[in-house]
Design a protein around this motif. Sequence first.
Motif, mmCIF file in Angstrom:
data_model
loop_
_atom_site.group_PDB
_atom_site.id
_atom_site.type_symbol
_atom_site.label_atom_id
_atom_site.label_comp_id
_atom_site.label_asym_id
_atom_site.label_seq_id
_atom_site.Cartn_x
_atom_site.Cartn_y
_atom_site.Cartn_z
ATOM 1 N N PRO A 36 54.348 -24.909 -48.099
ATOM 2 C CA PRO A 36 55.161 -23.939 -47.342
ATOM 3 C C PRO A 36 54.941 -22.533 -47.863
ATOM 4 O O PRO A 36 54.631 -22.322 -49.044
ATOM 5 N N ALA A 37 55.103 -21.567 -46.974
ATOM 6 C CA ALA A 37 54.846 -20.178 -47.351
ATOM 7 C C ALA A 37 55.786 -19.256 -46.590
ATOM 8 O O ALA A 37 56.269 -19.582 -45.506
ATOM 9 N N ARG A 38 56.035 -18.090 -47.202
ATOM 10 C CA ARG A 38 56.772 -17.024 -46.536
ATOM 11 C C ARG A 38 55.799 -16.169 -45.735
ATOM 12 O O ARG A 38 54.734 -15.810 -46.230
ATOM 13 N N LEU A 39 56.156 -15.865 -44.482
ATOM 14 C CA LEU A 39 55.250 -15.148 -43.587
ATOM 15 C C LEU A 39 55.647 -13.680 -43.492
ATOM 16 O O LEU A 39 56.807 -13.355 -43.236
ATOM 17 N N ASP A 40 54.678 -12.805 -43.711
ATOM 18 C CA ASP A 40 54.880 -11.369 -43.576
ATOM 19 C C ASP A 40 53.978 -10.894 -42.435
ATOM 20 O O ASP A 40 52.755 -10.895 -42.564
ATOM 21 N N MET A 41 54.579 -10.498 -41.300
ATOM 22 C CA MET A 41 53.813 -10.128 -40.112
ATOM 23 C C MET A 41 53.854 -8.618 -39.898
ATOM 24 O O MET A 41 54.871 -7.972 -40.142
ATOM 25 N N GLN A 42 52.732 -8.100 -39.430
ATOM 26 C CA GLN A 42 52.665 -6.688 -39.051
ATOM 27 C C GLN A 42 51.565 -6.498 -38.010
ATOM 28 O O GLN A 42 50.632 -7.300 -37.923
ATOM 29 N N GLU A 56 54.775 -20.608 -51.606
ATOM 30 C CA GLU A 56 55.888 -20.745 -52.541
ATOM 31 C C GLU A 56 55.464 -21.407 -53.846
ATOM 32 O O GLU A 56 55.945 -21.038 -54.915
ATOM 33 N N ALA A 57 54.565 -22.392 -53.771
ATOM 34 C CA ALA A 57 54.158 -23.122 -54.977
ATOM 35 C C ALA A 57 52.662 -22.976 -55.229
ATOM 36 O O ALA A 57 52.020 -23.897 -55.723
ATOM 37 N N GLY A 58 52.081 -21.838 -54.878
ATOM 38 C CA GLY A 58 50.658 -21.636 -55.086
ATOM 39 C C GLY A 58 49.863 -22.009 -53.845
ATOM 40 O O GLY A 58 50.286 -22.859 -53.053
ATOM 41 N N PRO A 59 48.700 -21.382 -53.655
ATOM 42 C CA PRO A 59 47.897 -21.638 -52.458
ATOM 43 C C PRO A 59 47.241 -23.011 -52.496
ATOM 44 O O PRO A 59 47.118 -23.619 -53.567
ATOM 45 N N PRO A 60 46.794 -23.529 -51.353
ATOM 46 C CA PRO A 60 46.095 -24.815 -51.309
ATOM 47 C C PRO A 60 44.744 -24.724 -52.022
ATOM 48 O O PRO A 60 44.236 -23.630 -52.271
ATOM 49 N N PRO A 61 44.138 -25.870 -52.337
ATOM 50 C CA PRO A 61 42.795 -25.840 -52.950
ATOM 51 C C PRO A 61 41.803 -25.140 -52.044
ATOM 52 O O PRO A 61 41.792 -25.327 -50.841
ATOM 53 N N GLY A 62 40.958 -24.311 -52.640
ATOM 54 C CA GLY A 62 39.958 -23.574 -51.881
ATOM 55 C C GLY A 62 40.438 -22.249 -51.343
ATOM 56 O O GLY A 62 39.666 -21.537 -50.703
ATOM 57 N N GLY A 98 48.387 -13.910 -49.590
ATOM 58 C CA GLY A 98 48.989 -12.964 -50.513
ATOM 59 C C GLY A 98 48.930 -11.520 -50.078
ATOM 60 O O GLY A 98 49.561 -10.668 -50.702
ATOM 61 N N ALA A 99 48.169 -11.216 -49.050
ATOM 62 C CA ALA A 99 48.034 -9.843 -48.559
ATOM 63 C C ALA A 99 47.487 -9.903 -47.143
ATOM 64 O O ALA A 99 46.950 -10.920 -46.707
ATOM 65 N N HIS A 100 47.650 -8.809 -46.431
ATOM 66 C CA HIS A 100 47.119 -8.742 -45.079
ATOM 67 C C HIS A 100 45.598 -8.599 -45.128
ATOM 68 O O HIS A 100 45.072 -7.824 -45.928
ATOM 69 N N PRO A 101 44.875 -9.338 -44.299
ATOM 70 C CA PRO A 101 43.409 -9.274 -44.347
ATOM 71 C C PRO A 101 42.898 -7.933 -43.854
ATOM 72 O O PRO A 101 43.503 -7.298 -42.982
ATOM 73 N N GLU A 102 41.794 -7.504 -44.434
ATOM 74 C CA GLU A 102 41.176 -6.264 -43.990
ATOM 75 C C GLU A 102 40.476 -6.490 -42.653
ATOM 76 O O GLU A 102 39.899 -7.550 -42.423
#
Length: 258
Positions: A36-42, A56-62, A98-102
């Motif tokens: 699960p993850a928190r979503l930040d939209m813009q 919340e508990a770290g990204p998936p493998p890869g 973790g950040a918005h993609p370029e």
Amino acid sequence: MSEQPVSQQAPVAGGADLRPRVEKLLGDILGLMGFPARLDMQDAADGSLSVALHFEAGPPPGVEQGRRSQVLDSLQFLLNKMLHRPGVDRRWVVLGCGAHPEPRQRREPQQPQAAAEKVPAQAAAPAPKAQAAQPPPPAKQQAQRGAASQAPAQRGAASKAQADGDERTLAVEEDAALREAVRKLAEKSASLGRFYALAAMKQEDRARVLKAVEGVVGLKVAAEGEGRNRRVVFTPEKPAPLPKRSLLPDDDEDDFDE
């Protein structure tokens, strides 16, 4: 009665109901994945909807924070397929960890005039006067010059092989759980005649996979591709065709616009 200012910006395809749909679909998919993850939209500058995933508990493998990966690319492709139906206005959704993609830079085709302007100045300079023919250098000097000209190419090939990795030569610690899972997959590929591929792995994990399948008969396992597209491919010696009832339908390439 005062006049209200009218916005000159055209409405964006997808409407105001896109964000709730994205939040619902992504929440369900990530929940089923166990991440699960928190979503930040813009809103992105190119009109797309940018979503930063804060796991919340770290990204998936890869998946690494701030970097593109095949896992996020696949999740992004699946999400847009579920959001956009044929014949409906679409608004592209892009994902980042973790950040918005370029935004991706699109390459513009080079115009003939621009290409002509980039011709080196020395190409238009007058040809130098012909010089007197020099006697050929001795055989020893010719051999030295040939070796010197081949050295940069050899160094380039060696650095490329080291970058992509001859994973079988890497010294890595054995992972018992990974070794057991990989050998089961290799035996399944050999017995059923199925092709498999493991992607989005680090170079050390690819080395562990290649070392783990040593001794399994009936198939060939090798690392293919370059960069983040590099993967470990399982190729059986006796491939078996898939039954017709299990073949997947052809995907509509027109639905995938990025």
